[in-house]
Design a protein around this motif. Structure first.
Motif, short mmCIF file in Angstrom:
data_model
loop_
_atom_site.label_atom_id
_atom_site.label_comp_id
_atom_site.label_asym_id
_atom_site.label_seq_id
_atom_site.Cartn_x
_atom_site.Cartn_y
_atom_site.Cartn_z
N PRO A 8 0.82 -1.22 0.00
CA PRO A 8 0.00 0.00 0.00
C PRO A 8 0.85 1.27 0.00
CG PRO A 8 -0.87 -1.60 1.56
CD PRO A 8 0.47 -2.12 1.11
N LEU A 9 1.96 1.26 0.74
CA LEU A 9 2.84 2.42 0.77
C LEU A 9 3.44 2.66 -0.61
CD1 LEU A 9 4.40 4.65 2.22
CD2 LEU A 9 6.10 2.95 2.88
N LEU A 10 3.85 1.58 -1.26
CA LEU A 10 4.45 1.69 -2.58
C LEU A 10 3.46 2.31 -3.56
CD1 LEU A 10 6.51 -1.06 -4.32
CD2 LEU A 10 4.63 0.02 -5.55
N GLU A 31 10.25 3.88 -3.17
CA GLU A 31 9.23 2.89 -3.48
C GLU A 31 8.34 3.37 -4.64
OE1 GLU A 31 7.49 1.59 0.41
OE2 GLU A 31 8.50 -0.26 -0.22
N GLY A 32 8.03 4.67 -4.65
CA GLY A 32 7.28 5.21 -5.77
C GLY A 32 8.05 5.11 -7.08
N PHE A 33 9.34 5.41 -7.02
CA PHE A 33 10.19 5.30 -8.20
C PHE A 33 10.28 3.85 -8.67
CE2 PHE A 33 14.64 4.80 -9.85
CZ PHE A 33 14.42 5.43 -11.07
N GLN A 114 12.46 -4.93 -3.66
CA GLN A 114 12.23 -5.04 -2.23
C GLN A 114 13.07 -4.01 -1.49
OE1 GLN A 114 12.98 -9.02 -0.85
NE2 GLN A 114 11.10 -9.84 -1.76
N LEU A 115 12.44 -3.30 -0.58
CA LEU A 115 13.17 -2.38 0.29
C LEU A 115 13.85 -3.22 1.37
CD1 LEU A 115 13.49 0.76 0.85
CD2 LEU A 115 11.78 0.39 2.62
N ARG A 129 18.26 1.23 1.01
CA ARG A 129 18.77 0.01 0.39
C ARG A 129 17.62 -0.79 -0.22
NH1 ARG A 129 20.63 -0.13 5.45
NH2 ARG A 129 19.68 -2.14 5.89
N THR A 130 17.79 -1.14 -1.49
CA THR A 130 16.77 -1.95 -2.17
C THR A 130 17.46 -3.10 -2.90
OG1 THR A 130 16.80 -0.82 -4.33
CG2 THR A 130 15.45 0.18 -2.59
#
Length: 200
Positions: A8-10, A31-33, A114-115, A129-130
């Motif tokens: 949901p945050l993404l 996360e949006g990017f 994934q974050l 970090r992703t």
């Protein structure tokens, strides 16, 4: 992309208007990017390289501070460059950076982002970090150095494989090009590379 508690945050970050995104956390910006990157990967063939570049441009211009990245990648020599040439370099650097991402994310085979964490550095910057998780291969670490610009968190460097600074690796090369022919030589080289990338 598989469901997760962060989904949901993404999605929210991907849909936020620019004014809200300006107040978003470093993780929400990334996360949006990443949500945009994943969508582009899924539609890579239909979009083509130029379509991917057009989709990425407004998102990267919002999530990244491309003018600051230009200055950082050039280093101390930046202050010796006349303002008009600085602006031309910032445009050329932005175009090349966006085209580079459009070229890298050119297909989809079940990958997901994934974050994996966020650290506050001594400077006050944040490191987000992703991982790009690949079903049939090892994950790829993509870490983003974020800086606060008046309440808006923006990317100022990307660490490939988790530790390799893109801007640090570019600086030595850019210094050489500036020695060869000044800002005009560097701008011409960035334009040449962008054109090659956009040919697909």
């Amino acid at each position: 992309m598989h469901a997760s508690p962060r989904r949901p945050l993404l999605l929210l970050a991907a849909l936020l208007p620019a004014t809200a995104l300006a107040q978003a956390s470093p993780a929400a910006v990334i996360e949006g990017f990443n949500a945009t990157l994943l969508d582009i990967m899924k539609n890579a063939r239909a979009l083509g390289i130029r379509g991917r570049e057009r989709r990425l441009r407004p998102v990267m211009e919002q999530a990244f501070n491309l003018p600051a990245m230009t200055r950082i990648s050039i280093g101390p020599a930046w202050t010796q460059i006349p303002p008009a040439e600085q602006q031309a370099l910032q445009r050329a650097f932005a175009d090349w950076s966006i085209a580079t991402f459009a070229g890298r994310f050119d297909g989809y085979a079940g990958e997901s982002f994934q974050l994996s964490g966020e650290n506050t550095l001594q400077s006050g910057d944040r490191l987000v970090r992703t991982q790009l998780v690949r079903p049939r291969d090892e994950p790829v670490a993509l870490n983003y150095l974020m800086r606060d610009f008046g309440g808006a968190w923006r990317v100022v460097d990307v660490y490939l494989s988790g530790t390799v600074s893109e801007l640090a690796s570019r600086r030595a090369e850019f210094t050489g090009l500036l020695r060869e022919g000044g800002a005009a030589r560097l701008e011409a080289e960035l334009r040449r590379r962008t054109e090659l990338l956009l040919r697909g």
